[in-house]
Motif scaffolding. Structure first.
Motif, mmCIF file in Angstrom:
data_model
loop_
_atom_site.group_PDB
_atom_site.id
_atom_site.type_symbol
_atom_site.label_atom_id
_atom_site.label_comp_id
_atom_site.label_asym_id
_atom_site.label_seq_id
_atom_site.Cartn_x
_atom_site.Cartn_y
_atom_site.Cartn_z
ATOM 1 N N ASN A 50 29.693 22.753 47.929
ATOM 2 C CA ASN A 50 28.994 23.709 47.067
ATOM 3 C C ASN A 50 29.119 25.142 47.585
ATOM 4 O OD1 ASN A 50 28.145 21.630 45.419
ATOM 5 N ND2 ASN A 50 26.167 21.387 46.473
ATOM 6 N N LEU A 51 29.069 25.273 48.933
ATOM 7 C CA LEU A 51 29.203 26.603 49.533
ATOM 8 C C LEU A 51 30.582 27.187 49.270
ATOM 9 C CD1 LEU A 51 28.008 28.834 51.295
ATOM 10 C CD2 LEU A 51 28.824 27.585 53.304
ATOM 11 N N VAL A 52 31.617 26.343 49.430
ATOM 12 C CA VAL A 52 32.985 26.811 49.165
ATOM 13 C C VAL A 52 33.137 27.205 47.701
ATOM 14 C CG1 VAL A 52 35.408 26.125 49.127
ATOM 15 C CG2 VAL A 52 33.961 25.460 51.050
ATOM 16 N N LEU A 53 32.568 26.380 46.812
ATOM 17 C CA LEU A 53 32.654 26.683 45.387
ATOM 18 C C LEU A 53 31.914 27.978 45.049
ATOM 19 C CD1 LEU A 53 33.577 25.804 42.590
ATOM 20 C CD2 LEU A 53 31.495 24.440 42.397
ATOM 21 N N ALA A 54 30.746 28.170 45.702
ATOM 22 C CA ALA A 54 29.994 29.402 45.449
ATOM 23 C C ALA A 54 30.763 30.631 45.925
ATOM 24 C CB ALA A 54 28.636 29.323 46.137
ATOM 25 N N ILE A 55 31.408 30.496 47.107
ATOM 26 C CA ILE A 55 32.216 31.620 47.614
ATOM 27 C C ILE A 55 33.379 31.902 46.677
ATOM 28 C CG2 ILE A 55 33.714 32.359 49.494
ATOM 29 C CD1 ILE A 55 31.901 30.820 51.417
ATOM 30 N N LEU A 56 34.020 30.844 46.177
ATOM 31 C CA LEU A 56 35.130 31.034 45.244
ATOM 32 C C LEU A 56 34.660 31.725 43.960
ATOM 33 C CD1 LEU A 56 37.066 27.638 45.609
ATOM 34 C CD2 LEU A 56 37.714 29.891 46.500
ATOM 35 N N VAL A 57 33.466 31.347 43.502
ATOM 36 C CA VAL A 57 32.917 31.983 42.294
ATOM 37 C C VAL A 57 32.673 33.460 42.540
ATOM 38 C CG1 VAL A 57 30.896 32.085 40.784
ATOM 39 C CG2 VAL A 57 31.926 29.888 41.331
ATOM 40 N N MET A 58 32.116 33.803 43.699
ATOM 41 C CA MET A 58 31.857 35.204 44.006
ATOM 42 C C MET A 58 33.150 36.011 44.116
ATOM 43 S SD MET A 58 28.698 35.953 44.013
ATOM 44 C CE MET A 58 28.956 37.573 44.697
ATOM 45 N N VAL A 59 34.156 35.442 44.795
ATOM 46 C CA VAL A 59 35.453 36.136 44.923
ATOM 47 C C VAL A 59 36.088 36.317 43.555
ATOM 48 C CG1 VAL A 59 37.766 35.976 45.888
ATOM 49 C CG2 VAL A 59 35.794 35.349 47.296
ATOM 50 N N ALA A 60 36.043 35.232 42.746
ATOM 51 C CA ALA A 60 36.634 35.313 41.403
ATOM 52 C C ALA A 60 35.909 36.357 40.555
ATOM 53 C CB ALA A 60 36.581 33.941 40.731
ATOM 54 N N SER A 61 34.572 36.405 40.650
ATOM 55 C CA SER A 61 33.819 37.389 39.867
ATOM 56 C C SER A 61 34.147 38.812 40.306
ATOM 57 C CB SER A 61 32.318 37.136 40.003
ATOM 58 O OG SER A 61 31.898 37.328 41.351
ATOM 59 N N TYR A 62 34.432 38.994 41.612
ATOM 60 C CA TYR A 62 34.799 40.323 42.111
ATOM 61 C C TYR A 62 36.118 40.795 41.496
ATOM 62 C CZ TYR A 62 36.406 43.944 45.335
ATOM 63 O OH TYR A 62 36.884 45.108 45.868
ATOM 64 N N PHE A 63 37.121 39.934 41.518
ATOM 65 C CA PHE A 63 38.424 40.323 40.955
ATOM 66 C C PHE A 63 38.357 40.447 39.434
ATOM 67 C CE2 PHE A 63 39.829 38.601 45.087
ATOM 68 C CZ PHE A 63 40.655 39.639 45.504
ATOM 69 N N ILE A 64 37.570 39.565 38.813
ATOM 70 C CA ILE A 64 37.398 39.686 37.363
ATOM 71 C C ILE A 64 36.716 41.007 37.009
ATOM 72 C CG2 ILE A 64 36.194 38.720 35.367
ATOM 73 C CD1 ILE A 64 36.624 35.961 36.572
ATOM 74 N N ALA A 65 35.746 41.415 37.850
ATOM 75 C CA ALA A 65 35.058 42.680 37.616
ATOM 76 C C ALA A 65 36.022 43.858 37.704
ATOM 77 C CB ALA A 65 33.917 42.846 38.619
ATOM 78 N N ILE A 66 36.943 43.820 38.684
ATOM 79 C CA ILE A 66 37.922 44.903 38.819
ATOM 80 C C ILE A 66 38.819 44.968 37.586
ATOM 81 C CG2 ILE A 66 39.914 45.704 40.137
ATOM 82 C CD1 ILE A 66 38.609 44.571 42.633
ATOM 83 N N TYR A 67 39.306 43.821 37.156
ATOM 84 C CA TYR A 67 40.173 43.785 35.980
ATOM 85 C C TYR A 67 39.409 44.228 34.726
ATOM 86 C CZ TYR A 67 43.013 41.917 32.189
ATOM 87 O OH TYR A 67 43.736 41.775 31.026
ATOM 88 N N THR A 68 38.178 43.728 34.604
ATOM 89 C CA THR A 68 37.369 44.093 33.441
ATOM 90 C C THR A 68 37.075 45.585 33.413
ATOM 91 O OG1 THR A 68 36.335 41.903 33.508
ATOM 92 C CG2 THR A 68 35.233 43.591 32.205
ATOM 93 N N LYS A 69 36.820 46.168 34.586
ATOM 94 C CA LYS A 69 36.546 47.601 34.662
ATOM 95 C C LYS A 69 37.736 48.411 34.163
ATOM 96 C CE LYS A 69 35.425 51.264 37.969
ATOM 97 N NZ LYS A 69 35.178 51.573 39.393
ATOM 98 N N LYS A 70 38.942 48.044 34.578
ATOM 99 C CA LYS A 70 40.131 48.768 34.122
ATOM 100 C C LYS A 70 40.347 48.596 32.627
ATOM 101 C CE LYS A 70 42.556 48.412 38.565
ATOM 102 N NZ LYS A 70 43.762 47.882 39.254
ATOM 103 N N LEU A 71 40.157 47.365 32.146
ATOM 104 C CA LEU A 71 40.372 47.095 30.733
ATOM 105 C C LEU A 71 39.367 47.851 29.866
ATOM 106 C CD1 LEU A 71 41.838 45.520 28.515
ATOM 107 C CD2 LEU A 71 40.229 43.638 28.890
#
Length: 300
Positions: free
Chosen positions: A29-50
């Motif tokens: 669960n911890l690994v999955l939570a970390i992956l979710v946070m990392v994914a949300s960070y990169f998604i946020a960067i892409y979303t910000k540019k878009l």
């Protein structure tokens, strides 16, 4: 005493073993939570540019576009944080965070009420198609060209080249006249001629003069002319005509030109534009009566 210390150490070891076991069990669960946070960070960067690209196509103010893009990125990151806490079964912490965010948001909103209202008003104004940079507008008693709309203020450049800074909230809550929405403006000109003038000839002369001075008017029939009143020293009239213009400054220039040409035409034709005249009548009857009374007293 020794037994008490031993029991406490055993309890501590049991607690540590329990925490270690729980940690090992929650590693996925911890690994999955970390992956979710990392994914949300990169998604946020892409979303910000878009979002920034999309908003800049509709809004010319870069500050407003950047603010909207940042807000979108923050929303994406917060969504990832809430998902990660849910994966870790930290629902109580999630509830506490939401409650704390609500209280903090209320406090900040009350403290920055004026600033936030100007900010949101700036965003609303920026999305209005009928208010663009370069437009000549009139609002809150000021008239000028719109040179900037940011998150705090609405900036106008008046005809005398002075800058007027108006809070966005005042612009949004008060009427705004945009002279640039159409390419035609009507010029109103008021004047007066002497009572001895031929009124029909004055009307024809005025209309002809305006038609010759402005090509867009075309025919004298396109000039409106109305006598309005018998003034104190003149018969007053209202003359109206349309010009091709998107700026109030051009309208003022057109009115100036019309006044000059009408004055020249009136001078050539001998039409009098009278200035106000005041007639003073001195009645000496009272003085004569006083003099006669004084003479009577002196003779007695």
């Amino acid at each position: 005493m020794i037994d008490t210390i031993t029991e406490a150490l055993n309890n501590l070891v049991d607690k540590l073993h329990g925490w270690l076991s729980a940690f090992i069990q929650n590693i996925p669960n911890l690994v999955l939570a970390i992956l979710v946070m990392v994914a949300s960070y990169f998604i946020a960067i892409y979303t910000k540019k878009l979002v920034s690209k999309l908003v800049k196509k509709r809004v010319s103010q870069a500050s407003v576009a950047n603010m909207i893009a940042k807000i979108t990125a923050v929303v994406v990151v917060l969504t990832g944080l809430f998902l990660a806490l849910g994966i870790l079964n930290l629902s109580k912490m999630l509830t506490s965070l939401l409650a704390g965010a609500g209280v903090a948001g209320l406090a900040v909103g009350l403290a920055l009420q004026g600033t936030l209202s100007n900010t949101f008003a700036g965003v609303v104004i920026s999305f209005r198609k009928r208010i663009q940079l370069g437009n000549w507008v009139e609002t809150n008693g000021f008239s000028g060209e719109v040179i900037d709309v940011n998150l705090k203020e609405f900036v106008l450049k008046e005809a005398d080249n002075n800058l007027v800074i108006i809070p966005n909230k005042m612009v949004l809550e008060n009427p705004l006249k945009n002279y640039s929405l159409t390419n035609r403006m009507r010029v109103n000109l008021e004047c007066g001629v002497g009572y001895e003038s031929d009124l029909e000839a004055v009307e024809i002369l005025t209309k002809t003069t305006i038609a010759k001075a402005f090509k867009e008017v075309g025919s004298p029939d396109n000039v409106e002319f109305y006598y309005t009143e018998f003034g104190d020293s003149s018969i007053n009239y209202l003359c109206r005509f349309w010009i091709e213009s998107e700026s109030l400054l051009e309208k003022l220039k057109a009115k100036t030109k019309a006044i000059i040409e009408i004055k020249k035409a009136y001078d050539r034709e001998g039409v009098n534009i009278p200035f106000p005249i005041r007639t003073l009548e001195f009645n000496n009857k009272l003085a004569f009566e006083e003099a006669s009374i004084e003479n009577q007293f002196s003779n007695n």
